[in-house]
Design a protein around this motif. Structure first.
Motif, PDB file in Angstrom:
ATOM      1  N   ASN A  19       0.912  -1.158  -0.165  1.00 25.16           N
ATOM      2  CA  ASN A  19       0.008  -0.017  -0.066  1.00 25.16           C
ATOM      3  C   ASN A  19       1.053   1.076  -0.190  1.00 25.16           C
ATOM      4  N   LYS A  21       0.087   4.276  -0.474  1.00 23.81           N
ATOM      5  CA  LYS A  21      -0.401   5.503   0.189  1.00 23.81           C
ATOM      6  C   LYS A  21      -0.285   6.574  -0.679  1.00 23.81           C
ATOM      7  N   HIS A 105      -9.799   1.724   5.054  1.00 24.48           N
ATOM      8  CA  HIS A 105      -8.319   1.548   5.579  1.00 24.48           C
ATOM      9  C   HIS A 105      -8.299   2.681   6.760  1.00 24.48           C
ATOM     10  N   GLU A 176      -5.551  -4.391  10.776  1.00 29.12           N
ATOM     11  CA  GLU A 176      -4.581  -3.471  10.833  1.00 29.12           C
ATOM     12  C   GLU A 176      -4.770  -2.640  12.140  1.00 29.12           C
ATOM     13  N   ILE A 181       0.142   1.311  12.796  1.00 27.58           N
ATOM     14  CA  ILE A 181       0.436   1.585  11.398  1.00 27.58           C
ATOM     15  C   ILE A 181       1.245   2.823  11.396  1.00 27.58           C
ATOM     16  N   GLY A 182       2.344   2.568  10.628  1.00 28.83           N
ATOM     17  CA  GLY A 182       3.523   3.748  10.507  1.00 28.83           C
ATOM     18  C   GLY A 182       4.124   4.145  11.914  1.00 28.83           C
ATOM     19  N   SER A 221       3.375  -1.683  10.543  1.00 28.21           N
ATOM     20  CA  SER A 221       4.771  -1.675  10.854  1.00 28.21           C
ATOM     21  C   SER A 221       5.390  -3.181  10.523  1.00 28.21           C
ATOM     22  N   GLY A 242       2.808  -0.983   4.108  1.00 30.61           N
ATOM     23  CA  GLY A 242       2.823   0.520   3.988  1.00 30.61           C
ATOM     24  C   GLY A 242       4.399   0.960   3.482  1.00 30.61           C
ATOM     25  N   GLY A 243       4.987   1.711   4.664  1.00 29.98           N
ATOM     26  CA  GLY A 243       6.359   2.359   4.505  1.00 29.98           C
ATOM     27  C   GLY A 243       7.478   1.303   3.775  1.00 29.98           C
TER      28      GLY A 243
HETATM   29  P1  PGA Z   1       2.795   0.741   7.342  1.00 31.56           P
HETATM   30  O1  PGA Z   1       1.165   0.715   6.976  1.00 31.56           O
HETATM   31  O2  PGA Z   1       3.388  -0.689   7.098  1.00 31.56           O
HETATM   32  O3  PGA Z   1       3.538   1.672   7.019  1.00 31.56           O
HETATM   33  O4  PGA Z   1       2.633   0.688   9.125  1.00 31.56           O
HETATM   34  C1  PGA Z   1       0.507  -0.229   6.637  1.00 31.56           C
HETATM   35  C2  PGA Z   1      -0.791   0.150   6.197  1.00 31.56           C
HETATM   36  O5  PGA Z   1      -1.404   1.139   6.668  1.00 31.56           O
HETATM   37  O6  PGA Z   1      -1.391  -0.608   5.453  1.00 31.56           O
END
Ligand code: PGA
Length: 258
Positions: A19, A21, A105, A176, A181-182, A221, A242-243
């Motif tokens: 993802n 983003k 999301h 999630e 997240i993040g 994460s 994500g990241g």
């Molecule tokens: P992250 O994001 O891996 O950066 O924590 C995951 C997501 O929001 O799908």
């Protein structure tokens, strides 16, 4: 009643999804794919899904044509067309080869105010269009601390699927936890396992005819170091990253982590 899509057995493969983003321009997407495709050329025993921003879908679609890499979108509108300034329809996405949509999301829920009712409309629209939704659910930190994780997840799943309960096999779910997240602070694989198993039981309750074709992905994460630990859990069927998916080498390490 609309005609719903049905999926073949291949759908049971594990799925590793990116993802992106609001990151990577079309030219950066091209550069990413030039680096990424040779790395994953021979990895065909798992599904690899990329969800770039809308503006990169066109270029990604051209480059991914004829490859085994799947293309997904991060959002959609539930109406087929019309006066909805700034929105993107499923027909537009399908024409670009999009076969998955991330729906609900937490960033859409908490930054853009998406409600369970809106998310439910999007899930129904995806199912009608034959595009497989990845429904995101997860508790916020204060909810976790109040012991409400299961309640929150249950409510989100039940409301998102209201009216389409008999189609539970035609979507995937990403657990999630919002606090993960993040943040660099993932859930433990054991904690994720417990919630994933709960979601699978819940699906059986929502739809007694459920055949178990819904994959439950973990997101929050995930990185090349911890990905394999999540994938070793019995009910973790995939990852939503994500990241750590923004760099082709790092995402490749996650794809091949199990
Ligand atoms: P992250 O994001 O891996 O950066 O924590 C995951 C997501 O929001 O799908």
């Amino acid at each position: 009643m609309p005609i719903f899509f049905s999926y073949d057995i291949l759908i049971l493969m594990k799925i590793i999804s990116a993802n992106w983003k609001m990151n990577l321009t079309p030219s950066q997407t091209k550069e990413y794919l030039q680096g990424f495709l040779p790395l994953v050329e021979d990895i065909k025993d798992r599904e690899i899904l990329l969800c770039p921003p809308f503006t990169s879908l066109c270029v990604a679609s051209e480059i991914l044509k004829g490859t085994h890499i799947k293309l997904g979108a991060q959002n959609c509108h539930y109406e087929p067309k019309g006066a909805f300034t700034g929105e993107i329809s499923l027909e537009m996405l399908k024409e670009l080869g999009v076969s998955y949509i991330i729906v609900g999301h937490s960033e859409r829920r908490w930054i853009f105010g998406e409600t369970d009712e809106l998310i439910s409309k999007k899930i129904t629209a995806c199912l009608e269009a034959g595009v497989r939704p990845i429904l995101c659910v997860g508790e916020r930190l204060e909810e976790r601390e109040a012991g409400l994780t299961f309640k929150v997840v249950e409510t989100q799943v039940r409301l998102a699927l209201s009216g389409v309960e008999s189609y539970t096999d035609d979507l995937d779910i990403a657990y999630e936890p919002v606090w993960a997240i993040g943040t660099g602070n993932p859930a433990t694989p054991e904690d994720a396992q417990v919630v994933h198993a709960y979601i699978k039981d819940l699906l059986q309750d929502v739809n007694p005819k459920h055949e178990g074709r819904t994959r439950v992905l973990y997101g929050g994460s995930v990185n090349p170091k911890n990905a394999g630990e999540f994938m070793r859990m019995r009910d973790v069927d995939g990852l939503l990253v994500g990241g750590a998916s923004l760099d082709p080498e790092s995402f490749y390490q996650i794809v091949k982590s199990f």
